[in-house]
Design a protein around this motif. Sequence first.
Motif, PDB file in Angstrom:
ATOM      1  N   ASP A  13       0.828  -1.212   0.000  1.00 22.39           N
ATOM      2  CA  ASP A  13       0.000   0.000   0.000  1.00 22.39           C
ATOM      3  C   ASP A  13       0.859   1.258   0.000  1.00 22.39           C
ATOM      4  O   ASP A  13       0.554   2.231  -0.685  1.00 22.39           O
ATOM      5  N   ARG A  14       1.935   1.240   0.760  1.00 19.26           N
ATOM      6  CA  ARG A  14       2.822   2.407   0.786  1.00 19.26           C
ATOM      7  C   ARG A  14       3.485   2.619  -0.573  1.00 19.26           C
ATOM      8  O   ARG A  14       3.611   3.751  -1.047  1.00 19.26           O
ATOM      9  N   MET A  15       3.888   1.533  -1.226  1.00 26.60           N
ATOM     10  CA  MET A  15       4.487   1.655  -2.555  1.00 26.60           C
ATOM     11  C   MET A  15       3.448   2.153  -3.562  1.00 26.60           C
ATOM     12  O   MET A  15       3.764   2.987  -4.412  1.00 26.60           O
ATOM     13  N   ARG A  16       2.214   1.659  -3.461  1.00 29.86           N
ATOM     14  CA  ARG A  16       1.147   2.127  -4.349  1.00 29.86           C
ATOM     15  C   ARG A  16       0.902   3.618  -4.170  1.00 29.86           C
ATOM     16  O   ARG A  16       0.711   4.345  -5.151  1.00 29.86           O
ATOM     17  N   MET A  17       0.902   4.089  -2.921  1.00 28.39           N
ATOM     18  CA  MET A  17       0.664   5.501  -2.665  1.00 28.39           C
ATOM     19  C   MET A  17       1.814   6.347  -3.214  1.00 28.39           C
ATOM     20  O   MET A  17       1.569   7.415  -3.789  1.00 28.39           O
ATOM     21  N   MET A  18       3.040   5.872  -3.069  1.00 25.91           N
ATOM     22  CA  MET A  18       4.174   6.608  -3.630  1.00 25.91           C
ATOM     23  C   MET A  18       4.030   6.721  -5.148  1.00 25.91           C
ATOM     24  O   MET A  18       4.272   7.785  -5.717  1.00 25.91           O
ATOM     25  N   GLY A  19       3.622   5.642  -5.788  1.00 32.84           N
ATOM     26  CA  GLY A  19       3.411   5.677  -7.232  1.00 32.84           C
ATOM     27  C   GLY A  19       2.288   6.622  -7.622  1.00 32.84           C
ATOM     28  O   GLY A  19       2.414   7.389  -8.578  1.00 32.84           O
ATOM     29  N   LYS A  20       1.211   6.584  -6.874  1.00 32.58           N
ATOM     30  CA  LYS A  20       0.076   7.477  -7.147  1.00 32.58           C
ATOM     31  C   LYS A  20       0.505   8.937  -7.018  1.00 32.58           C
ATOM     32  O   LYS A  20       0.174   9.771  -7.869  1.00 32.58           O
ATOM     33  N   GLU A  21       1.231   9.260  -5.944  1.00 32.83           N
ATOM     34  CA  GLU A  21       1.692  10.635  -5.739  1.00 32.83           C
ATOM     35  C   GLU A  21       2.673  11.062  -6.834  1.00 32.83           C
ATOM     36  O   GLU A  21       2.624  12.193  -7.312  1.00 32.83           O
ATOM     37  N   TRP A  22       3.555  10.144  -7.229  1.00 36.02           N
ATOM     38  CA  TRP A  22       4.518  10.453  -8.284  1.00 36.02           C
ATOM     39  C   TRP A  22       3.793  10.768  -9.589  1.00 36.02           C
ATOM     40  O   TRP A  22       4.104  11.756 -10.255  1.00 36.02           O
ATOM     41  N   LEU A  23       2.815   9.942  -9.937  1.00 37.17           N
ATOM     42  CA  LEU A  23       2.062  10.171 -11.179  1.00 37.17           C
ATOM     43  C   LEU A  23       1.259  11.464 -11.120  1.00 37.17           C
ATOM     44  O   LEU A  23       1.183  12.201 -12.110  1.00 37.17           O
ATOM     45  N   THR A  24       0.670  11.750  -9.963  1.00 35.26           N
ATOM     46  CA  THR A  24      -0.086  12.995  -9.798  1.00 35.26           C
ATOM     47  C   THR A  24       0.829  14.206  -9.988  1.00 35.26           C
ATOM     48  O   THR A  24       0.465  15.173 -10.654  1.00 35.26           O
ATOM     49  N   ASN A  25       2.019  14.154  -9.394  1.00 36.48           N
ATOM     50  CA  ASN A  25       2.963  15.255  -9.544  1.00 36.48           C
ATOM     51  C   ASN A  25       3.470  15.381 -10.967  1.00 36.48           C
ATOM     52  O   ASN A  25       3.698  16.489 -11.447  1.00 36.48           O
TER      53      ASN A  25
END
Length: 131
Positions: free
Chosen positions: A116-128
């Motif tokens: 879940d933490r890795m998924r959130m990092m990916g989501k934030e990276w894509l959003t940025n």
Amino acid sequence: QPQEIDMSSVVAIHNTVNERVWKQVMEYERFHLGSCPNPRLEKFSGKANDLSLKARLRTWTGSSPPFDRHDWVVDRCGKKVRYIIDFYAGMPVAGKPMSIYTDTRPAVDSPSALFDRMRMMGKEWLTNLFG
């Protein structure tokens, strides 16, 4: 130590911060809404004198330590998921009495929490990256 006259402000700030933290928890819980549409807070504990690993690493690199830490346990439809919340003094904001930065994330107690933490990092990276 706040005076009695200040307590309504203290309570308002406390409630606002808790609501923000719950929204941050729900960002992670959205990954599991298919299996649990209504996660709920089961318990919380204050751990002001217990630095999380991430907070300890940050202080080793020169950052200020958090002024507080809480662990929240969320009941994800029978599965207990622990979240770590580190509370930091935020950047000053004009016209605001204080600013608080919260770092909220699942404790890495299981492979699922790490994922879940890795998924959130990916989501934030894509959003940025893409806005």
